[in-house]
Structures are given as C-alpha cells and as structure tokens.
Design a protein around this motif. Sequence first.
Motif, PDB file in Angstrom:
ATOM      1  N   THR A  11      43.792  17.242  21.517  1.00  0.00           N
ATOM      2  CA  THR A  11      42.745  17.725  22.428  1.00  0.00           C
ATOM      3  C   THR A  11      43.218  17.546  23.868  1.00  0.00           C
ATOM      4  N   ALA A  62      43.958  20.378  26.481  1.00  0.00           N
ATOM      5  CA  ALA A  62      43.283  20.404  27.779  1.00  0.00           C
ATOM      6  C   ALA A  62      44.343  20.546  28.871  1.00  0.00           C
ATOM      7  N   SER A  66      37.833  12.041  28.847  1.00  0.00           N
ATOM      8  CA  SER A  66      36.541  12.709  28.903  1.00  0.00           C
ATOM      9  C   SER A  66      35.615  11.992  29.880  1.00  0.00           C
ATOM     10  N   GLN A 111      36.271  19.780  29.664  1.00  0.00           N
ATOM     11  CA  GLN A 111      36.235  20.120  28.232  1.00  0.00           C
ATOM     12  C   GLN A 111      35.334  21.326  27.969  1.00  0.00           C
ATOM     13  N   ILE A 167      35.155  19.154  20.324  1.00  0.00           N
ATOM     14  CA  ILE A 167      34.570  18.864  21.649  1.00  0.00           C
ATOM     15  C   ILE A 167      33.050  19.010  21.581  1.00  0.00           C
TER      16      ILE A 167
END
Length: 616
Positions: free
Chosen positions: A375, A379, A456, A502, A582
């Motif tokens: 992830t 990103a 995050s 995200q 996400i």
Amino acid sequence: METFQSAPRAVRHDVRIVWMLAAAIALVVFLIDALTPLDIAIAVLYVIVVLLVASTGNRTATITTAWGCVVLTLIGFILSHDENVSGGALARCAVSLLAIGTTGILSLRNQSTTTKMQEQLELLNLAHDAIVAHDMNDRITFWNRGAEALYGYSAQEAIGQPIHRMTQSNSPVPHAQIRTELLRSGRWDGEITRVRHDGGEIVIASRAALLRDANGLPRAVLATSNDITQRKRMEAELQRQRDALKRSEAFLLDAQRLSRTGSIATRLPAGTMWWSDEAYRIFDYPRDVEPSIDAILARTHPDDIGIVRGAHESAIGGACDIDVEHRLSLPDGSVKHVHFVAHRASTEADGDEYVGALMDVTDTKLAQEALARSTAELAHVTRVTMLGELAASIAHEVTQPMAAIVTNGDAGLRWLNRAQPEIAEAQQSISQMIRDAKRASEVIARIRAMARKRDSQPATLDVNEIVGETIELVRRELGRHRVDVRTELATPSPIVQCDRVQLQQVLINLFMNAAQAMSGVSGPRVLRIATGESQSDEGYAQITVQDSGTGISVDNARRLFDAFFTTKAEGMGMGLSICRSIIEAHGGRIWAESPDEGGARLRFVLPENQGADDEH
Ligand code: ADP
C-alpha cells in the motif's frame, strides 16, 4: 424345601390361650388320673400339655411345665394307689414319666433349632440385599425384607409365586442356560432385568447358589440381588459422555492444529502450567519439556522479553484478562509472531487459574506487513506517477521564475557595468532575483513533500473538495484519453474522516481504470463522478465513479478486488485490492456494478463524520 416367612409375619400364637388350654388339659388329666380308678396310663396325656407350652417357644415355661407334669403324675399316682401298688401301675407311671421327659427334651431341642433358624432369618432380613429362595419349580419359598423393598411385593404376596413370571425376569442369558449352569457348578451370577410391582423396570446384579438335599438332589435356589439400575444408567451416561468427550477432544486437536492455536493453562502464583500439543508445536519444544514461564521466556524474542514478563506479572498481580502480541525466536533462527489471550477462569484458596489461547499469527502478520508495504509502495508510486503528470505544469511554474531570475540578473549586471554603476537599480534587480528564486524553491519543496513516503494520517475531509482536487491532479491524463468528466457533487458536501493521500489514491485508481477501460471504445467516453449520502448504508457518504467503457464481465466481477487480478498486459492487479484495503481500513466498503446502459460503476462508502459539519 420348607417355606419360611420372615419373622414379623410368623404366625403368632396367642400365648395366653395356649397356657389356659394347657392348664385345663393338665387339670382334667390330673383329676382323671388321681380320682378315677382307670387302669390306663392316662398321665401320658401330660405330653399334650408339654407340647402346647413348648409351642409358645418359651424355654423356661417348657422346662417348668415338664417338671410340673412329672410332679402331677407322681401326686396322681400316690393319691390313686395305696401301699399295694401293682407292678402294672408302676410300669404305667414309669411310661408316662418317660413320655413326659422325652417330649420335654425333644421340645427343648426343637425350640433351640427353631430359635437359631429364626435368628438366621432375622439376619437375612437385616441384609440390604434382596434375598430370595425358590424351589426347583421356581416357586418362591423365602422373600426377605430387602426383596420386599426392591420388588415392591410383600412376602405374603410373593411366597408361592413363580419368581420369573411374577417379576418378568429378562436376562441376556436364557433361563435354561442359567439353570444348566446352576446345576453344573452350583452357582451363577449376572445381570437380570425385572419389573417391580409398580411397573418400574429395574436392573439387578444377582448371585444365585443351588442348595442340594442330603441325597445330593437339587432342592432350591438361593439368590441375593441388588439394584444396579442407577449404576447402569450412570455407566451408560458416562460411556456416552466419554464418546462425546473423545470426539470433541479430536475436534479440538484438529481445530488447534488447523488454526495454529495452542492452549495454555497456568495456576498462579505456584506457576504450574499445562500446554496443549499445538502449544508445544508453536514453541517448538519436545513433549517431555516441563511447561513453565522460563521455558516460554527462553523462546521469546530478546526484544519482546519485557512484554512477556509484564503480562506474567500482571497475571500474578490478579489481572482478569491478558492480551499480548510478541515474537518468538526459535532454535532454527526463525521468528514467529504470536498473539496470546488469557483470562482468569477460577479463583481458589491456593491461587488463580488462567486459561489462554496462544495463536501463531506469523502468516497473518507477514501478509499484513506485505499489504502495508505494498500500500505504501503504491501510494509512493502513485505520487511519483502523479509527479509525472504534474511535471509539465510544475515545469511551467518553475521555468517562469527561472527566466525572471535570468532576466533580472542580466539587468542587474547591466546596471553595474555602466561607467557610472546604478547601485540602486542593481539592488532592485537582485531583490527581484531573490524573490523569484524563493518562488522556485517553494515549488520544488512542494514536489519534494509529495514524493516523500508517509504513514496514514486520518483527517476530517470534505469529499467534494478531494474529488475536485484529484480530478485536477489527473486532468492531463484524462485529457490524453479524451475523457469527458461530469461531476454530480452533493450539497452540502459529505464529510468523512480519512487519510487525504489514501483517499486521493483510491480516486486516482478508479479514474485511471475508467480511463483505460474507455480507451478502446469508439463511442463517447464519459466519466461520471457523483458524491452524496448513501441510500443503502445510513450514515455513510457514497462516491460513485461510472464510465462508458468495456464494462466488467460476470467472471471478472468475482475476482475484481483480488490481489494480482488483472486483464491488462502491463497491469499489476493491485489497484482495486489496495483500494479495498484502504476503504475497509476506514470502516467503509467498495463494490462494482454493471449498469444497464453499459460500462462499469465502481462505488464506495465511508462513514460520515457526524458533527464535523461546523468545521467546514
Ligand atoms: P490493474 O489496473 O493493474 O489491472 P486493478 O486492481 O486496478 O489492477 O484492476 C483489476 C482489473 O479489474 C483490471 O485489470 C480490469 O480488468 C478490471 N477493471 C477495473 N476497473 C475497471 C473498469 N472501470 N472497467 C472495466 N474493468 C475494470
């Protein structure tokens, strides 16, 4: 065989009547003997008196009566004879005395035998077991109190009845076989099912013995029995539970193996421990290792010793629940991730018992880490790709101040190169150069910030604003695919709690997938982006991304969100899988639909941030 009855039911003579009768007979015999000149041994009839008294069972009375009869015989003899006693009279007197004496002695002996027998019968009645005797025709001849209690028939009702018919005996062994065995070996024991007087069925354990007479002929069977109905029921129940237990043990072992979950029970503060097979496997210890906290610490990753010790100490301190995750360092150098959950199951005088589950979560952990990594990678990649998209517009922004710097530099030089340098003008050119250089470096700083990886960071976001921003980020790319973007943004805009980058990433993925799906179609390429309240999930904001592309086949629809599922030659198949993780990480869900008008419709919902409206 004689028929005995239990003592309380023995025929009770009315003792007083017997004595009165005996006294009357004695008087009549005496009167006849003493007053009549009969030449017969009338005194022999005193035997009846002795027998009557003896029948009461009173030993002293019997002895006294016998002696009394002897005295009466002698008195009668003296009274009825003068000095000329004939030899015949003497002989008759002697016969009478002999008869009385013999009868007395025999009666006493019979009495003592009867007493002994009565005592023995009383003993049999004292026994808790049911004791029953029956003759060779199965007719009951003895039935003690235990039998009365067990079968519910009184001795009076039972004696004379055929035992097997009366109690509806039923045994796994046929009666004939039991009889044969009795005749052969003289005994038999086993279980018999019988029916009580009240209709209840009972199971008895019976031990029977055969009695033979002096000639060796079989005369009777004496059997003692006790009720094992309850025991049999409990045995059956125990047996059933033992099955059941074995099965659930096997299930548990299987379940532990499959789920890689071991059990650990600990008694604290003593520290005695029990591990299940799977716990041994997780710790990678052979079965002969004594379970202990030290053994666990020996396998704990050096960096996590504190976690394990802390959990152990809080259990000793009386904590109800323990929930820790730590690593194990195994002899082969591998590292396992485990999750241990325990609770206090009981508190006894000698301490507390904790039971817990030790889960090997290595695979889950590694998968989570891999997903988090990918992830983050994505990103990062997306942002770098976005940089490519942005490069053109950024270049424009950077080139402009650069050109201005060069122009101002030239101008400054010119002011200085004059014969009479214009210092003030040159200063102004330099200030403008500094201003433009600052502007350029700000632009570069923004690019640097975008290219940096970060974790995050949930924030309160205005959905319409993010949608608008993201469209701007990929507008160039969408333009290249000649996509017509149409937005239907709800007012007021939904507010969600989400990581900005995200959420942008999800939207970029959906927009780019749509653009790619439409790149091969000849018709209009329309990308519809709508925001609003979810109709199906109350309290959720919904974002719809619909295209007029190739659409999603039924087959692909099932696997769309699976990692590495792609239909594109250059595709990675990670986009939608990451979008889903996400969205789900933010408490929402994402799905795909195939609208009637063709193309694909991707939708996701996120929990609305209630009460955050004031901030926006
Ligand atoms: P990738 O784009 O690398 O293939 P994704 O996970 O983003 O990975 O997409 C997986 C697959 O889902 C795509 O290969 C494509 O077949 C299908 N798909 C995704 N979005 C759309 C769409 N808008 N229209 C049709 N198919 C789509």
